[in-house]
Design a protein around this motif. Structure first.
Motif, PDB file in Angstrom:
ATOM      1  N   ASN A   1       0.222  -1.435  -0.444  1.00  0.00           N
ATOM      2  CA  ASN A   1       0.404   0.172   0.450  1.00  0.00           C
ATOM      3  C   ASN A   1       0.900   1.371  -0.157  1.00  0.00           C
ATOM      4  O   ASN A   1       0.529   2.278  -0.832  1.00  0.00           O
ATOM      5  CB  ASN A   1      -1.085   0.043   1.380  1.00  0.00           C
ATOM      6  N   GLU A   2       1.930   1.541   1.147  1.00  0.00           N
ATOM      7  CA  GLU A   2       3.041   2.567   1.158  1.00  0.00           C
ATOM      8  C   GLU A   2       3.628   2.530   0.086  1.00  0.00           C
ATOM      9  O   GLU A   2       3.477   3.631  -1.107  1.00  0.00           O
ATOM     10  CB  GLU A   2       3.606   2.315   2.046  1.00  0.00           C
ATOM     11  N   ASN A   3       3.904   1.520  -1.163  1.00  0.00           N
ATOM     12  CA  ASN A   3       5.003   1.753  -1.809  1.00  0.00           C
ATOM     13  C   ASN A   3       3.383   2.006  -3.199  1.00  0.00           C
ATOM     14  O   ASN A   3       4.296   3.197  -3.982  1.00  0.00           O
ATOM     15  CB  ASN A   3       5.670   0.460  -2.281  1.00  0.00           C
ATOM     16  N   ILE A   4       2.810   1.745  -3.345  1.00  0.00           N
ATOM     17  CA  ILE A   4       1.591   2.135  -4.427  1.00  0.00           C
ATOM     18  C   ILE A   4       1.572   3.317  -3.667  1.00  0.00           C
ATOM     19  O   ILE A   4       1.530   4.439  -4.964  1.00  0.00           O
ATOM     20  CB  ILE A   4       0.072   1.597  -4.464  1.00  0.00           C
ATOM     21  N   ARG A   5       1.405   4.202  -3.204  1.00  0.00           N
ATOM     22  CA  ARG A   5       0.481   5.713  -2.566  1.00  0.00           C
ATOM     23  C   ARG A   5       1.847   6.565  -2.858  1.00  0.00           C
ATOM     24  O   ARG A   5       2.048   7.430  -3.584  1.00  0.00           O
ATOM     25  CB  ARG A   5       0.768   5.781  -0.901  1.00  0.00           C
ATOM     26  N   HIS A   6       3.365   6.096  -2.505  1.00  0.00           N
ATOM     27  CA  HIS A   6       4.468   6.476  -3.187  1.00  0.00           C
ATOM     28  C   HIS A   6       4.256   7.398  -4.851  1.00  0.00           C
ATOM     29  O   HIS A   6       4.541   7.892  -5.534  1.00  0.00           O
ATOM     30  CB  HIS A   6       5.662   6.348  -2.195  1.00  0.00           C
ATOM     31  N   ILE A   7       4.528   5.426  -5.615  1.00  0.00           N
ATOM     32  CA  ILE A   7       4.562   6.438  -6.729  1.00  0.00           C
ATOM     33  C   ILE A   7       3.389   7.025  -7.576  1.00  0.00           C
ATOM     34  O   ILE A   7       3.674   7.604  -8.212  1.00  0.00           O
ATOM     35  CB  ILE A   7       3.818   4.150  -7.322  1.00  0.00           C
TER      36      ILE A   7
END
Lengths: 201, 201
Positions: free
Chosen positions: A88-94
Motif C-alpha cells: 500500500n505504501e509503495n503504491i501510494r508513493h508511486i
DNA sequence: TATTATAATGACTTAATAGTCATAATTCAA
DNA sequence: TTGAATTATGACTATTAAGTCATTATAATA
C-alpha cells in the motif's frame, strides 16, 4: 512561499521536473540549467558530472520511499499485515510521484532508444502478446478455472512481468546456464505463484 | 557452413551480437558496420536509420518468440495447461537467447543512463529493498503463514515486479489520477494475486 | 568484351552535448 | 569601506556519432 532552500535542491528538483516532462534520454545539462534558471557552469559546482546528478536524483527519491515504507511497516505485526502495508505504501508513493514514475516505468530499456514511430510498434507488439494471454485467462474465468473477480487484462500483464522478473532474478544471481530441469522448476515456481500465490493452502 | 544468407540478415545478427556484448546504449553504426565487416554506408542501404535497425532487431526477435509460443500452446487444451505451456515456452526462449535478454532485462531504464559507479549504487539500493521484503517473507514462512517451499528472496523480487507492473498497467490504460479507493482496490488486487494467485480457492 | 546497372565504400559533414575556465558578480570579514 | 573569498556565468572546446555522397568495385547483360 516555496523559497528555494539552496542551489543543490533547486537543481535536483529541476532535473526531476525535466525528467517528468521530457524523459531521461532527452535530458541535457543545458536544459537542466535553463530549467533551474542558472548557468550551466553552476550545475557543475554542485554535481561532479551528469552521471552524478542522475544518481542523486534517483537515490534521493528512493531514500524517501524506503523511509516512509519502513515507518509504516514498523507499525504492523505479522508478515501478512506488514506486506499489505508495504504494498500500500509503495503504491501510494508511486502515485504521489506519478509523473516521475510514469517516465521511469514506461520508458523501458528497449523503448528508450527508439524514436516515436518504433516506440509505437514496440508497444503494439507488447499489447498483442498480453491480449493473447488475456484471452486465455478470460476463457479460464468463464470455464470456472480462475477467479471471477479477476481483471484478465491486468492479470496478463502480471504474468508477463513475473516471467521477466524470474529471469532477471536468475541472471542477477549468476544462474545463467540453466539445465532442462531447472527450467521446469522455474516454470512450476511461476505457475504456482500465479495460480496459488504464496500462502499455504 | 553458416554461409551468410544476405547482408540484411548479416547486419541484423551482427547488431544482435553487439547488443549482447556492449549493450544498447553503446551501440553505434560504426561498430555495427565493423562487426559485420562492411562499410557504414552499406548499413544504410539496408536500414533507413539507426532507429529502423534497432526496431528490426527487436521485432524479429519478438516474432520468433511469439510464433513458437503459439504453436506450443495450440497443442494444449484448457486454460491452465495453455498457460503452463506458454510460461514454459517463453522461459525456454529467454534462455536460448539468454545473452541478448540479459542485456535487455538487466539494463533497466534508470540504469541505462548511469555509468558503472552509479549503476552499482542503483543495484545495491534495489538489493537493499528486496532483501528487506525477503526478510518479511522469510518470517512468514517460519511462522507458517506462507508456503515452506518458497524461495523468499525470489518471491520478494516477484512482489516488487507485480507492484511495478500494476502501476505500468494503470498508466498505459489512462488511469493516472487514482482516488484513494482505487489505490485500496489496487492494493487488494496485488495482495490477492500474491497471496492466493488467480485460481479459485 | 564492352557497357550498363547495381552494390559497396569510407572520408567527410553536421549536429548535439558534456564539460571547462577566464571573467564577473556577490558575499563576507576586518 | 575595501579587498579577499566565494559563487556564478556562458562562450568556448572537445568529443562522439549519425547520416551523406562522390567515387570505386562488382555483377549482369548484350
Amino acid at each position: 512561499m516555496t523559497e528555494i532552500q539552496d542551489k543543490y535542491e533547486l537543481i535536483l528538483s529541476s532535473s526531476r521536473k525535466l525528467i517528468e516532462e521530457i524523459g531521461f534520454s532527452a535530458l541535457t545539462m543545458d536544459k537542466v540549467a535553463q530549467k533551474a534558471g542558472i548557468a550551466k557552469g553552476t550545475v557543475y559546482l554542485y554535481f561532479k558530472d551528469k552521471d552524478d546528478l542522475l544518481e542523486k536524483v534517483l537515490s534521493s527519491g528512493f531514500e524517501k520511499m524506503f523511509e516512509r515504507i519502513k515507518i509504516r511497516v514498523g507499525n504492523e505485526s505479522g508478515a501478512f499485515n506488514k506486506l499489505k502495508s508495504l504494498i500500500n505504501e509503495n503504491i501510494r508513493h508511486i502515485y504521489e510521484n506519478r509523473y516521475f514514475f510514469k517516465t521511469i516505468f514506461l520508458d523501458e530499456v528497449n523503448v528508450v532508444f527508439l524514436k516515436k514511430k518504433s516506440k509505437e510498434s514496440y508497444n503494439l507488439r507488447r499489447k498483442r502478446y498480453t491480449d493473447y494471454i488475456a484471452g486465455i485467462i478470460k476463457s479460464g474465468i468463464e470455464s470456472g478455472e480462475f477467479r471471477k473477480d479477476l481483471n484478465y487484462s491486468k492479470s496478463a500483464y502480471m504474468l508477463v512481468s513475473l516471467i521477466k522478473t524470474g529471469a532477471i532474478y536468475n541472471f542477477l544471481n549468476g544462474m545463467f546456464d540453466l539445465t532442462s530441469e531447472m527450467i521446469e522448476k522455474d516454470t512450476e515456481e511461476i505457475l504456482n505463484l500465479f495460480m496459488r500465490g504464496i500462502s499455504v493452502k
